[in-house]
Write a protein that holds these residues in place. Sequence first.
Motif, PDB file in Angstrom:
ATOM      1  N   LEU A 124       1.297  -1.258  -0.206  1.00  0.00           N
ATOM      2  CA  LEU A 124      -0.203  -0.099  -0.153  1.00  0.00           C
ATOM      3  C   LEU A 124       0.888   1.530  -0.101  1.00  0.00           C
ATOM      4  CD1 LEU A 124      -2.859  -1.044   2.470  1.00  0.00           C
ATOM      5  CD2 LEU A 124      -2.790  -1.303  -0.254  1.00  0.00           C
ATOM      6  N   SER A 125       0.473   2.295  -0.534  1.00  0.00           N
ATOM      7  CA  SER A 125       1.005   3.876  -0.477  1.00  0.00           C
ATOM      8  C   SER A 125      -0.130   4.327   0.182  1.00  0.00           C
ATOM      9  CB  SER A 125       1.949   4.022  -1.991  1.00  0.00           C
ATOM     10  OG  SER A 125       0.993   3.508  -2.956  1.00  0.00           O
ATOM     11  N   ILE A 126      -1.652   4.221   0.517  1.00  0.00           N
ATOM     12  CA  ILE A 126      -2.584   5.482   1.222  1.00  0.00           C
ATOM     13  C   ILE A 126      -2.172   5.692   2.259  1.00  0.00           C
ATOM     14  CG2 ILE A 126      -4.152   4.434  -0.576  1.00  0.00           C
ATOM     15  CD1 ILE A 126      -5.282   3.326   1.496  1.00  0.00           C
ATOM     16  N   PRO A 127      -1.833   6.622   2.663  1.00  0.00           N
ATOM     17  CA  PRO A 127      -1.678   7.282   4.019  1.00  0.00           C
ATOM     18  C   PRO A 127      -2.385   6.613   4.325  1.00  0.00           C
ATOM     19  CG  PRO A 127      -2.227   9.110   2.674  1.00  0.00           C
ATOM     20  CD  PRO A 127      -2.915   8.294   1.433  1.00  0.00           C
ATOM     21  N   GLY A 128      -1.928   6.390   6.453  1.00  0.00           N
ATOM     22  CA  GLY A 128      -2.541   5.502   7.123  1.00  0.00           C
ATOM     23  C   GLY A 128      -2.061   6.685   8.977  1.00  0.00           C
ATOM     24  N   LEU A 129      -3.266   6.240   9.588  1.00  0.00           N
ATOM     25  CA  LEU A 129      -2.953   6.774  11.083  1.00  0.00           C
ATOM     26  C   LEU A 129      -3.435   5.847  12.047  1.00  0.00           C
ATOM     27  CD1 LEU A 129      -2.657   8.823  12.639  1.00  0.00           C
ATOM     28  CD2 LEU A 129      -4.317   9.845  12.420  1.00  0.00           C
ATOM     29  N   TRP A 130      -2.277   5.487  12.958  1.00  0.00           N
ATOM     30  CA  TRP A 130      -2.580   4.039  13.536  1.00  0.00           C
ATOM     31  C   TRP A 130      -2.453   5.584  14.743  1.00  0.00           C
ATOM     32  CZ3 TRP A 130      -0.002   2.980   9.064  1.00  0.00           C
ATOM     33  CH2 TRP A 130      -0.798   1.671   8.867  1.00  0.00           C
ATOM     34  N   LEU A 131      -3.776   4.372  16.048  1.00  0.00           N
ATOM     35  CA  LEU A 131      -4.002   5.563  17.203  1.00  0.00           C
ATOM     36  C   LEU A 131      -4.237   4.455  18.378  1.00  0.00           C
ATOM     37  CD1 LEU A 131      -6.528   7.178  15.170  1.00  0.00           C
ATOM     38  CD2 LEU A 131      -4.960   8.846  16.791  1.00  0.00           C
ATOM     39  N   PHE A 132      -2.807   4.186  19.085  1.00  0.00           N
ATOM     40  CA  PHE A 132      -2.969   2.999  20.464  1.00  0.00           C
ATOM     41  C   PHE A 132      -2.674   3.777  21.660  1.00  0.00           C
ATOM     42  CE2 PHE A 132       0.282   2.145  16.110  1.00  0.00           C
ATOM     43  CZ  PHE A 132      -0.080   0.403  16.068  1.00  0.00           C
ATOM     44  N   GLY A 133      -3.685   3.374  22.834  1.00  0.00           N
ATOM     45  CA  GLY A 133      -3.239   3.542  24.303  1.00  0.00           C
ATOM     46  C   GLY A 133      -2.536   2.193  24.756  1.00  0.00           C
ATOM     47  N   GLU A 134      -1.428   3.144  25.664  1.00  0.00           N
ATOM     48  CA  GLU A 134       0.222   2.185  25.936  1.00  0.00           C
ATOM     49  C   GLU A 134       0.010   0.876  26.569  1.00  0.00           C
ATOM     50  OE1 GLU A 134       4.544   3.293  27.625  1.00  0.00           O
ATOM     51  OE2 GLU A 134       2.712   5.316  27.282  1.00  0.00           O
ATOM     52  N   LYS A 135      -1.570   1.015  27.271  1.00  0.00           N
ATOM     53  CA  LYS A 135      -1.881  -0.303  28.291  1.00  0.00           C
ATOM     54  C   LYS A 135      -2.468  -0.929  28.016  1.00  0.00           C
ATOM     55  CE  LYS A 135      -1.298   3.312  32.392  1.00  0.00           C
ATOM     56  NZ  LYS A 135      -2.295   3.832  33.077  1.00  0.00           N
ATOM     57  N   ASP A 136      -2.850  -1.047  26.666  1.00  0.00           N
ATOM     58  CA  ASP A 136      -3.359  -2.169  25.761  1.00  0.00           C
ATOM     59  C   ASP A 136      -3.318  -2.809  25.817  1.00  0.00           C
ATOM     60  OD1 ASP A 136      -4.845  -3.896  24.144  1.00  0.00           O
ATOM     61  OD2 ASP A 136      -4.748  -2.078  22.441  1.00  0.00           O
ATOM     62  N   ILE A 137      -3.941  -3.886  26.874  1.00  0.00           N
ATOM     63  CA  ILE A 137      -3.528  -5.645  27.213  1.00  0.00           C
ATOM     64  C   ILE A 137      -4.223  -6.615  25.747  1.00  0.00           C
ATOM     65  CG2 ILE A 137      -3.885  -5.152  29.673  1.00  0.00           C
ATOM     66  CD1 ILE A 137      -5.789  -6.872  29.649  1.00  0.00           C
ATOM     67  N   GLN A 138      -4.729  -6.120  24.843  1.00  0.00           N
ATOM     68  CA  GLN A 138      -4.531  -6.759  23.709  1.00  0.00           C
ATOM     69  C   GLN A 138      -4.590  -7.211  22.726  1.00  0.00           C
ATOM     70  OE1 GLN A 138      -8.133  -8.123  23.187  1.00  0.00           O
ATOM     71  NE2 GLN A 138      -9.028  -7.084  25.409  1.00  0.00           N
ATOM     72  N   GLY A 157      -5.999   2.954  27.337  1.00  0.00           N
ATOM     73  CA  GLY A 157      -6.126   1.158  26.474  1.00  0.00           C
ATOM     74  C   GLY A 157      -6.277   0.770  25.630  1.00  0.00           C
ATOM     75  N   HIS A 158      -7.103  -0.154  25.307  1.00  0.00           N
ATOM     76  CA  HIS A 158      -7.528  -0.381  24.094  1.00  0.00           C
ATOM     77  C   HIS A 158      -8.835   0.115  23.604  1.00  0.00           C
ATOM     78  CE1 HIS A 158      -7.447  -3.503  21.015  1.00  0.00           C
ATOM     79  NE2 HIS A 158      -9.030  -3.524  20.980  1.00  0.00           N
ATOM     80  N   ASN A 159      -9.505   0.602  24.672  1.00  0.00           N
ATOM     81  CA  ASN A 159      -9.957   1.749  24.158  1.00  0.00           C
ATOM     82  C   ASN A 159     -10.144   3.132  24.157  1.00  0.00           C
ATOM     83  OD1 ASN A 159     -12.811   3.423  23.290  1.00  0.00           O
ATOM     84  ND2 ASN A 159     -13.848   3.044  25.421  1.00  0.00           N
ATOM     85  N   THR A 160      -9.640   3.312  22.799  1.00  0.00           N
ATOM     86  CA  THR A 160      -9.379   5.120  22.082  1.00  0.00           C
ATOM     87  C   THR A 160      -9.816   5.664  21.269  1.00  0.00           C
ATOM     88  OG1 THR A 160      -8.290   3.651  20.161  1.00  0.00           O
ATOM     89  CG2 THR A 160      -6.564   4.341  22.142  1.00  0.00           C
ATOM     90  N   VAL A 161     -11.167   4.823  20.977  1.00  0.00           N
ATOM     91  CA  VAL A 161     -12.520   6.012  20.833  1.00  0.00           C
ATOM     92  C   VAL A 161     -13.253   6.592  21.517  1.00  0.00           C
ATOM     93  CG1 VAL A 161     -12.440   5.052  18.328  1.00  0.00           C
ATOM     94  CG2 VAL A 161     -13.510   3.892  20.251  1.00  0.00           C
ATOM     95  N   SER A 162     -13.254   6.622  23.163  1.00  0.00           N
ATOM     96  CA  SER A 162     -13.951   6.794  24.255  1.00  0.00           C
ATOM     97  C   SER A 162     -14.069   8.167  23.725  1.00  0.00           C
ATOM     98  CB  SER A 162     -13.372   6.664  25.489  1.00  0.00           C
ATOM     99  OG  SER A 162     -14.192   7.351  26.547  1.00  0.00           O
ATOM    100  N   ASP A 163     -15.618   8.679  24.374  1.00  0.00           N
ATOM    101  CA  ASP A 163     -16.086   9.602  24.108  1.00  0.00           C
ATOM    102  C   ASP A 163     -15.595  10.732  25.452  1.00  0.00           C
ATOM    103  OD1 ASP A 163     -17.942   8.829  25.956  1.00  0.00           O
ATOM    104  OD2 ASP A 163     -19.652   9.049  25.354  1.00  0.00           O
ATOM    105  N   GLN A 164     -15.372  10.141  26.682  1.00  0.00           N
ATOM    106  CA  GLN A 164     -14.340  10.668  28.348  1.00  0.00           C
ATOM    107  C   GLN A 164     -12.827  10.877  27.370  1.00  0.00           C
ATOM    108  OE1 GLN A 164     -14.829   7.553  30.196  1.00  0.00           O
ATOM    109  NE2 GLN A 164     -17.428   7.258  30.632  1.00  0.00           N
ATOM    110  N   ASP A 165     -12.749  10.564  26.963  1.00  0.00           N
ATOM    111  CA  ASP A 165     -11.483  10.998  26.242  1.00  0.00           C
ATOM    112  C   ASP A 165     -10.945  11.364  24.787  1.00  0.00           C
ATOM    113  OD1 ASP A 165      -8.700  11.940  26.036  1.00  0.00           O
ATOM    114  OD2 ASP A 165      -7.837  10.463  27.062  1.00  0.00           O
ATOM    115  N   THR A 166     -10.848  12.251  23.949  1.00  0.00           N
ATOM    116  CA  THR A 166     -11.752  12.344  23.007  1.00  0.00           C
ATOM    117  C   THR A 166     -10.264  12.938  21.813  1.00  0.00           C
ATOM    118  OG1 THR A 166     -11.960  15.003  23.372  1.00  0.00           O
ATOM    119  CG2 THR A 166     -14.194  13.633  23.416  1.00  0.00           C
ATOM    120  N   ALA A 167      -9.224  12.921  23.091  1.00  0.00           N
ATOM    121  CA  ALA A 167      -8.114  12.874  22.049  1.00  0.00           C
ATOM    122  C   ALA A 167      -7.543  12.406  20.668  1.00  0.00           C
ATOM    123  CB  ALA A 167      -6.720  12.972  22.899  1.00  0.00           C
TER     124      ALA A 167
END
Length: 299
Positions: free
Chosen positions: A223-237, A266-276
């Motif tokens: 692939l040559s298309i742009p990609g953005l990954w969003l990670f939580g450092e405490k992820d256990i998945q 953690g694994h939930n990086t789409v929470s509406d509590q932390d919108t960053a």
Amino acid sequence: MKIKFCSKFYIGIFLLSFPLSVFSQSNNVIIHDIKFESQGITLAGSILLPKNPFAAVVIVHGSDPVKREMEFAKRLTKAGIAVLTYDKRGVGESGGIYVGPSVGTNNIDTTNLNLLSQDANSAVNTFRNYLKGKKMPIGLVGFSQAGWIIPIAASKDPKIAYMVLFSCPTISTLEQLRFQFYTNGNNHFWENHTEEDARDHIKNDPDRYQFVTTDPKATLNTLSIPGLWLFGEKDIQIPVKLCIEQLNTFKVQGKPFEYTLFSKLGHNTVSDQDTAPFDISIQWIKQKSLHSRTFKESK
């Protein structure tokens, strides 16, 4: 983490079912319920169209038996992005059979992941037909298991403009399972284990399942298309730092892949509590959409 699969079929059949469609409008957003075909079954979903959208995305599921992601879709439309979201295969109003952890299987073999990627491709084709005449790029946004599905779908459709991946693996399915079995749902795992412990286990632990593994690196390499990954450092998945290491290798090779790491999540990086993470993804999509339009207009 939740996960799914597929094989090398081409998804060519798609259909907007206007006789079965339902229109509604709320807060300057038109909601259009649709049905479309994928690999012999009918999938049901919704298109959310805000006033003057600057980009469009199709939402790809994680491994849960998830209906269309309406709340997340509304967050996207509020930011000016058109969305197609659909009930996962075998869930809600969609036909087919759902395969996944909640029914007693971690079926992430290649056949099922490819099948789910074909569903995503059919959704993109449907959305492209719906948006005909509107000059805007269509990307894929997904969660968790979508990290295996989205690259496969993007490799089959060169018109997909970008991909945004929340807590998505860049390692193989078997490696992810070894890590997930090791953490065993322990939210305090990283308080008692090191990165070295995790990598040693991933490398040497015997597999509990026997199936053909899917390694997203093979597809990402094409692939040559742009990609953005969003990670939580405490992820256990998923082992985040190992995934980031793979992305850094791609970046050195010139791939337009980016990532952001959130130390408190953690694994939930789409929470509406932390919108960053969500806010960063919106700004990134705006940037890539503007670049895509500028590039096309200059040709």
